[in-house]
Enzyme design. Structure first.
Site, PDB file in Angstrom:
ATOM      1  N   ARG A  39      -0.602  -2.448  -6.399  1.00 35.92           N
ATOM      2  CA  ARG A  39      -0.887  -3.563  -5.477  1.00 35.92           C
ATOM      3  C   ARG A  39      -1.843  -4.549  -6.139  1.00 35.92           C
ATOM      4  O   ARG A  39      -1.638  -5.767  -6.053  1.00 35.92           O
ATOM      5  CB  ARG A  39      -1.490  -2.993  -4.187  1.00 35.92           C
ATOM      6  CG  ARG A  39      -1.828  -4.007  -3.109  1.00 35.92           C
ATOM      7  CD  ARG A  39      -2.211  -3.250  -1.839  1.00 35.92           C
ATOM      8  NE  ARG A  39      -2.908  -4.066  -0.866  1.00 35.92           N
ATOM      9  CZ  ARG A  39      -2.306  -4.820   0.066  1.00 35.92           C
ATOM     10  NH1 ARG A  39      -0.991  -4.866   0.111  1.00 35.92           N
ATOM     11  NH2 ARG A  39      -3.020  -5.519   0.934  1.00 35.92           N
ATOM     12  N   TYR A  64      -9.208 -11.103  -6.573  1.00 35.20           N
ATOM     13  CA  TYR A  64      -8.260 -11.173  -7.691  1.00 35.20           C
ATOM     14  C   TYR A  64      -8.496 -12.396  -8.573  1.00 35.20           C
ATOM     15  O   TYR A  64      -8.083 -12.417  -9.736  1.00 35.20           O
ATOM     16  CB  TYR A  64      -6.824 -11.128  -7.163  1.00 35.20           C
ATOM     17  CG  TYR A  64      -6.542  -9.838  -6.439  1.00 35.20           C
ATOM     18  CD1 TYR A  64      -6.494  -8.630  -7.131  1.00 35.20           C
ATOM     19  CD2 TYR A  64      -6.392  -9.797  -5.054  1.00 35.20           C
ATOM     20  CE1 TYR A  64      -6.286  -7.429  -6.470  1.00 35.20           C
ATOM     21  CE2 TYR A  64      -6.176  -8.601  -4.381  1.00 35.20           C
ATOM     22  CZ  TYR A  64      -6.125  -7.425  -5.090  1.00 35.20           C
ATOM     23  OH  TYR A  64      -5.934  -6.240  -4.435  1.00 35.20           O
ATOM     24  N   HIS A  68      -3.809  -9.475   4.068  1.00 32.95           N
ATOM     25  CA  HIS A  68      -5.258  -9.490   4.232  1.00 32.95           C
ATOM     26  C   HIS A  68      -5.651 -10.337   5.442  1.00 32.95           C
ATOM     27  O   HIS A  68      -5.060 -11.403   5.662  1.00 32.95           O
ATOM     28  CB  HIS A  68      -5.946 -10.067   2.989  1.00 32.95           C
ATOM     29  CG  HIS A  68      -5.943  -9.147   1.809  1.00 32.95           C
ATOM     30  ND1 HIS A  68      -6.129  -9.577   0.517  1.00 32.95           N
ATOM     31  CD2 HIS A  68      -5.780  -7.794   1.732  1.00 32.95           C
ATOM     32  CE1 HIS A  68      -6.088  -8.548  -0.306  1.00 32.95           C
ATOM     33  NE2 HIS A  68      -5.867  -7.466   0.409  1.00 32.95           N
ATOM     34  N   ARG A  85       0.862  -1.177   0.000  1.00 31.50           N
ATOM     35  CA  ARG A  85       0.000   0.000   0.000  1.00 31.50           C
ATOM     36  C   ARG A  85       0.901   1.230   0.000  1.00 31.50           C
ATOM     37  O   ARG A  85       2.052   1.164   0.433  1.00 31.50           O
ATOM     38  CB  ARG A  85      -0.889   0.023   1.240  1.00 31.50           C
ATOM     39  CG  ARG A  85      -1.808  -1.191   1.388  1.00 31.50           C
ATOM     40  CD  ARG A  85      -2.590  -1.112   2.683  1.00 31.50           C
ATOM     41  NE  ARG A  85      -3.524  -2.231   2.844  1.00 31.50           N
ATOM     42  CZ  ARG A  85      -3.242  -3.369   3.473  1.00 31.50           C
ATOM     43  NH1 ARG A  85      -2.035  -3.533   4.005  1.00 31.50           N
ATOM     44  NH2 ARG A  85      -4.135  -4.325   3.577  1.00 31.50           N
ATOM     45  N   LYS A 110      -2.491  -1.912   7.667  1.00 32.72           N
ATOM     46  CA  LYS A 110      -3.927  -1.656   7.784  1.00 32.72           C
ATOM     47  C   LYS A 110      -4.635  -2.765   8.558  1.00 32.72           C
ATOM     48  O   LYS A 110      -5.583  -2.511   9.295  1.00 32.72           O
ATOM     49  CB  LYS A 110      -4.530  -1.511   6.380  1.00 32.72           C
ATOM     50  CG  LYS A 110      -5.997  -1.136   6.355  1.00 32.72           C
ATOM     51  CD  LYS A 110      -6.477  -0.995   4.926  1.00 32.72           C
ATOM     52  CE  LYS A 110      -7.968  -0.666   4.875  1.00 32.72           C
ATOM     53  NZ  LYS A 110      -8.447  -0.565   3.468  1.00 32.72           N
ATOM     54  N   HIS A 134      -2.763   2.530  -5.740  1.00 35.54           N
ATOM     55  CA  HIS A 134      -3.228   1.196  -5.351  1.00 35.54           C
ATOM     56  C   HIS A 134      -3.252   0.224  -6.526  1.00 35.54           C
ATOM     57  O   HIS A 134      -3.318  -0.994  -6.325  1.00 35.54           O
ATOM     58  CB  HIS A 134      -4.615   1.291  -4.714  1.00 35.54           C
ATOM     59  CG  HIS A 134      -4.813   0.343  -3.569  1.00 35.54           C
ATOM     60  ND1 HIS A 134      -4.090   0.407  -2.396  1.00 35.54           N
ATOM     61  CD2 HIS A 134      -5.645  -0.726  -3.418  1.00 35.54           C
ATOM     62  CE1 HIS A 134      -4.475  -0.554  -1.571  1.00 35.54           C
ATOM     63  NE2 HIS A 134      -5.406  -1.263  -2.175  1.00 35.54           N
TER      64      HIS A 134
END
Length: 322
Positions: free
Chosen positions: A272, A304, A295, A138, A163, A269
Site C-alpha cells: 500500500r 508519502y 484516508h 489494506r 478502516k 502494508h
C-alpha cells in the site's frame, strides 16, 4: 474467579449485541482482563479514575506500548464501564501519561523490488498480493473482497466498510482482469462443491444477514479468496468457508521477501505504501491518492510526499564524491 468470568461473559454478550467484529471482541476482552489482573483481580466497579490512570500510565512507561495500543486499551476500558457497568467515565477526565508518539516515514519498495517479491509469492496468493499492490488495498480490505465487489463492466472494485468507515471504489487493474474472471469461476466451483457436501454459507455482517437471510448462500456473497478448508465460526459454531487468514498471507509475504533477498522489513502494508509512492512519482495529485487510499484527511496522505522527498535526497552527493 467465577465473578471475573461472569463479567467477561457480560462483556462478550454486549459486544455481540452491538455487532462488533470478532477481532474487536478478542482485543477488548484481552485489555479488560489485563486491567483487572493489573489491580490484583479487583472488580472494576470498585475502581475509578485513579486505577484507570495508573494502568494506562503503566502501559506507556513500563510496557512502552505505542499510542495506538494505549488508545486501544483505553477504548476497551471505556466500553467496559459505559456499556457493561453503566458508568459514564467521561466525566472523570482521565489524565494518564500518554505513550510517546513517533512519526515514521513508511518503508517502500522500488518497482523492481515489488516485482521480485511478487515473483516469489506462491501461486495460491499471487493474485491477492497483486491486487494489494495494484489497488493500494489494506490486507483486510483485500481479504474481505466478495465476488460481487468486482465490477467487470465498469472496471472498478468496491471497498466496503474500510478502516475510515467510508466506502470507496478503485480502478480495476487491466492486467489482472482475466485472472480475476478466472478466480470468480474458481469460487463458483468451490461454492457448488460446498453445497454438495452440505455447506455453502458464508459470513455476512449481522445487519445484512437479518435483512437478507438467504444472501449467505448466494455465490455473489462468497469471498473472492476463500480458505482451502471449511472452518468453524468461533461465535456461531457454524461450519463454512471463510477467507484466507491474515496470518497465512503475512507469512507467505515474509517468505517471498526472503527469497527475493530483500533486507527491508516487508509486511503486507508495504504494498500500500509503495502503491501511493509510485503514483506520486508519476505525477498523480495528492487529493486523488487520498481518495484511492480512503484516508479521512489529506494530512495522512502527505506522509508519502516525505517519502518521495527522501528518495530525491538520494540524488544528492557527499562532499567526498566531489
Amino acid at each position: 474467579m467465577s465473578a471475573k468470568k461472569k463479567l467477561l461473559d457480560l462483556v462478550r454478550d454486549k459486544i455481540r449485541v452491538k455487532h462488533y467484529s470478532y477481532s474487536t471482541e478478542r482485543t477488548y476482552v484481552h485489555w479488560i482482563k489485563h486491567y483487572i489482573f493489573f489491580h490484583n483481580k479487583k472488580h472494576p466497579i470498585e475502581m475509578s479514575k485513579n486505577e484507570i490512570e495508573e494502568f494506562l500510565t503503566f502501559l506507556a512507561t513500563k510496557k512502552r506500548v505505542s499510542p495506538t495500543t494505549q488508545n486501544q486499551a483505553f477504548a476497551a476500558i471505556l466500553f467496559l464501564y459505559r456499556e457493561v457497568l453503566g458508568v459514564d467515565i467521561s466525566e472523570w477526565n482521565i489524565q494518564a501519561l500518554r505513550a510517546q508518539e513517533r512519526k515514521h516515514i513508511p518503508v517502500v519498495l522500488t518497482k523492481e523490488e515489488v516485482k521480485s517479491v511478487l515473483q516469489n509469492i506462491p501461486p495460491a496468493y499471487t493474485l491477492l498480493v497483486h491486487l494489494m499492490y495494484g489497488c493500494g488495498l489494506r490486507m483486510n480490505e483485500a481479504l474481505n473482497l466478495r465476488v460481487k465487489d468486482i465490477d467487470f463492466g465498469f472496471d472498478k472494485i468496491y471497498i466496503w466498510n474500510s478502516k475510515s468507515l467510508k466506502d470507496r471504489t478503485v480502478p480495476l487493474p487491466q492486467k489482472l482482469k482475466a485472472k480475476l474472471l478466472e478466480q470468480v469461476e474458481i469460487v463458483k466451483n468451490i461454492h457448488k462443491q460446498d453445497f454438495k457436501e452440505g455447506y455453502g454459507s458464508v459470513f455476512i455482517p449481522y445487519a445484512l444477514e437479518k435483512k437478507y437471510p438467504h444472501a449467505k448462500f448466494e455465490t455473489k456473497w462468497q469471498f473472492l479468496f476463500p480458505m482451502k478448508n471449511i472452518s468453524q465460526d468461533p461465535r456461531t459454531k457454524e461450519k463454512r468457508r471463510h477467507h484466507v487468514m491474515p496470518q497465512t498471507l503475512g507469512r507467505n509475504i515474509k517468505v517471498a521477501a526472503q527469497k527475493a533477498n530483500l533486507h527491508k522489513r516487508v509486511t503486507s502494508h508495504i504494498f500500500r505504501h509503495s502503491y501511493a509512492t509510485h503514483l506520486l512519482q508519476v505525477g498523480i495529485d495528492l487529493r486523488s491518492i487520498q481518495e484511492l487510499l480512503g484516508h479521512k484527511s489529506v494530512e495522512t496522505t502527505m506522509i508519502y510526499t516525505h517519502v518521495v522527498s527522501e528518495m530525491n535526497k538520494s540524488k544528492l552527493i557527499s562532499p567526498l564524491d566531489f
